[in-house]
Design an enzyme around this catalytic site. Sequence first.
Site, mmCIF file in Angstrom:
data_model
loop_
_atom_site.group_PDB
_atom_site.id
_atom_site.type_symbol
_atom_site.label_atom_id
_atom_site.label_comp_id
_atom_site.label_asym_id
_atom_site.label_seq_id
_atom_site.Cartn_x
_atom_site.Cartn_y
_atom_site.Cartn_z
ATOM 1 N N LYS A 32 0.812 -1.220 0.000
ATOM 2 C CA LYS A 32 0.000 0.000 0.000
ATOM 3 C C LYS A 32 0.848 1.274 0.000
ATOM 4 C CE LYS A 32 -0.735 0.157 5.028
ATOM 5 N NZ LYS A 32 -0.009 1.406 5.325
ATOM 6 N N THR A 33 2.002 1.250 0.679
ATOM 7 C CA THR A 33 2.851 2.443 0.697
ATOM 8 C C THR A 33 3.365 2.753 -0.700
ATOM 9 O OG1 THR A 33 3.528 1.935 2.963
ATOM 10 C CG2 THR A 33 4.879 3.509 1.752
ATOM 11 N N ASP A 220 -3.742 7.364 5.055
ATOM 12 C CA ASP A 220 -3.303 5.985 5.263
ATOM 13 C C ASP A 220 -3.913 5.451 6.562
ATOM 14 O OD1 ASP A 220 -1.959 3.621 4.884
ATOM 15 O OD2 ASP A 220 -0.008 4.385 5.523
ATOM 16 N N GLU A 221 -4.031 4.137 6.654
ATOM 17 C CA GLU A 221 -4.551 3.462 7.862
ATOM 18 C C GLU A 221 -5.905 4.043 8.283
ATOM 19 O OE1 GLU A 221 -3.120 0.885 8.740
ATOM 20 O OE2 GLU A 221 -0.956 1.022 8.456
ATOM 21 N N GLN A 251 -7.544 -5.089 9.928
ATOM 22 C CA GLN A 251 -6.468 -4.685 10.827
ATOM 23 C C GLN A 251 -6.894 -3.538 11.743
ATOM 24 O OE1 GLN A 251 -2.280 -4.923 9.251
ATOM 25 N NE2 GLN A 251 -3.323 -4.939 7.279
ATOM 26 N N ARG A 604 2.369 -10.727 10.593
ATOM 27 C CA ARG A 604 3.694 -10.116 10.816
ATOM 28 C C ARG A 604 4.793 -11.087 10.386
ATOM 29 N NH1 ARG A 604 2.201 -5.901 9.892
ATOM 30 N NH2 ARG A 604 0.254 -7.009 9.530
#
Length: 801
Positions: A32-33, A220-221, A251, A604
């Site tokens: 996504k970044t 973002d997020e 998330q 993770r």
Amino acid sequence: MDFTSGLNDRQKEAVLHTEGPLLVLAGAGSGKTRVLTHRIAHLIENKKVTPWSILAITFTNKAAAEMRERVGNLVGENTVRDMWISTFHAMCVRILRRNSEKLGYGRYFTIYDTADQKAVIKEVMKMLNLNEKNYPVSSVLGTISSQKNQYITAEEFSASAGDDYKNKMIAKIYAHYQKKLRENDAMDFDDLLLNTCILFRDHKDVLEFYQDKFRYILVDEYQDTNGVQYQLVQLLAKKYKNLCVVGDDDQSIYGWRGADISNILDFERDFDNAAVIRLEQNYRSTQNILEAANKVVAHNQGRKVKKLWTENEKGERISILQMDNEYREADAISEIIVNGIENGDYDYKDYAILYRTNAQSRVLEEKMMQHDIPYRLLGGTRFYERKEVKDMLAYLRTVANTKDDISMKRIINIPRRGIGASSLETITRYANVQGMDFYEAAKLSKEMSILGNGPATKVLGFVNLVEELKEIAREDDVKVLLENIIEKTSYREYLRQTEGEDYLERIANIEELVSKAASYMETSEEPSLAAFLEDIALVADVDNYDANSNSIVLMTLHSAKGLEFPVVFIPGVEEGLFPSYMSMTEGDDKVEEERRLCYVGITRAREKLYMLYAQQRTVFGRTQGAVCSRFIKELPIEVTNLEALERKRQQPSRPTMQPISKGTSTSGMTRGTSGQTRGSAADYFAGRLSIPAPATKTQKDGTMRLNTAYTNPLSPFNRQKIGSNKAEAYKPNTGLAGKKIENLPKVEDTYEQGDKIKHKMFGTGMITAVEHTEDDVFVTIDFDKGMTKKLSARFAKLQKM
């Protein structure tokens, strides 16, 4: 220029969709970044959008810095300087610095941290004659923060309190707390967001200015936004609607601090004709890890359907390990790490241990030290919260803003100047009656006979020091100012006299702060004391994570979001611990958030994942039974070690393994083409199949057990790491360190908040909280080495200093 090269089809679509509202559902590890940075570059280079018309909001300084660097690599560093790429809080500070006078604040208002907030709350409660036992400071502060996060002011909270007496009193505290902040020309972190919303609400010209300025907004997020952040985004994007939000509802794990998952779930309702793009290809983890994550989170009802997939290899199966207790659990983790290091498979930095609660770290830390495993604990006391660092910052804040009573009262007698509490009370009363701040009253302490001649002389000595430092501050060199504070207060000598054997470490910390100031002066385009303090105030724990330090990482699952590791351990996957008991009693929504937290933990891991649970665990000094978590039962057995262990069990030549539950019926399950049994891990725990305890050694009775240092003191691992110090084998019905529960040691001393304590393993520290139970005393200690521990006074062998 083509900024879609190397992107997959969905990523390209997100980069090229520039007009109108867009929701990008970005699964874990889906790049996504890269999408966000390439989208910004496409807007600037191909759509000819001016850089200063773009606002990109992230949640951490680390993420903002990474995004700024990556965009700079695409379009040039000079172009990035004209953009706003920042956290919500940093964005709001920047807006408020220009417009704070409209709200009745000075331009250089102070930003209070949690410790400062608690000090103000205590002052207010003392003024209102309220007992802290009835209104615990942390609880009151939590309620106030929750109201602010929902965009509820003190007046609105008071109006909604109704006949609820406790809420009415907290509303009263809230109102006086805000009044005190305003008098101190200070805001807390929640105020930064709330006051920006109020600014936009009450000053339409300011809102219109920023709406016209930021014609393209990226967030973002987005799943982590709370009520007030939602309002900020809605207000800024209302005019042009060129809003791109990126996030993953799976998330959303911060509901406990105000995050509202409905913000992302309802995006299409908030914005007509919103486009939705799903990023489901994962570039991080193996197929087995992703399949586990998909199957677990699929049990949630409140989510947007998506399924992660990858072109990576299938990878190793997830290891589910059943242990006797938390000590065996920590030993098993230690042995796996040491074996991996000795075999040359991994470095220490490749491992992470992620747990549900900070309390789990104690045993893990002890085992890491016992087995000489270097580790870092994230989430302990932050550098800027250490006493000596806070003292220096309080001096800087006093110089920057003499209305900041909290900072001034902290250091007026540090180092000791003989100014007693009664003198401070007298000055405070005079200031309140005269409607002035503490510093103004302090300057008049002799002239107006507020204090006697002796105490007044001492207070004026402090005032003169502040005035002298304010003159030095005019040069706008924070490093020089900080060095003068240390020198003029003889602070190093003060530490040497008061901190005993730890004074060198304390001095090293203030020297590190000087180094921070020097670095700031070298890199800042427009350095100033206010900007330096603002920079420090906005630093978050996870921003200090150093991926290059060669040590394993211990942190909570919440802290691990946004990070990744080759090997991940998740201990304590038990009902009542993970999911937490509280979530199990508060309804399905809370359990679903815990399941999302499990999803975050699983994703993770890049290569290997270990999920461990104990059959009994010591909680608050009492040993109690534990059962495997529902999250393990929701895993598909074909991606775990359970299926292979079951096949071994079914082979006649193998010894019989000890089952958790009896019964071997396989009804209700299907078989694959290879003949192996398929189904979920729940089949094992429902008795349809047996699950062996994890094992490497066959016992005389035919069962198999994990061969750890404690169960086998003579193992090569144990001999190498412990030498002749043979560990005591585990004994049933025993508690900490093998001591029988019915024969507890006595609590040898009394403990109070503020007591100085020495611990054999953790060093010296100060007690910040004391909790009495029926048969023990638990003390929370801030250790000088930067960690906070809650320890049993019966077992911790504490020494009062």
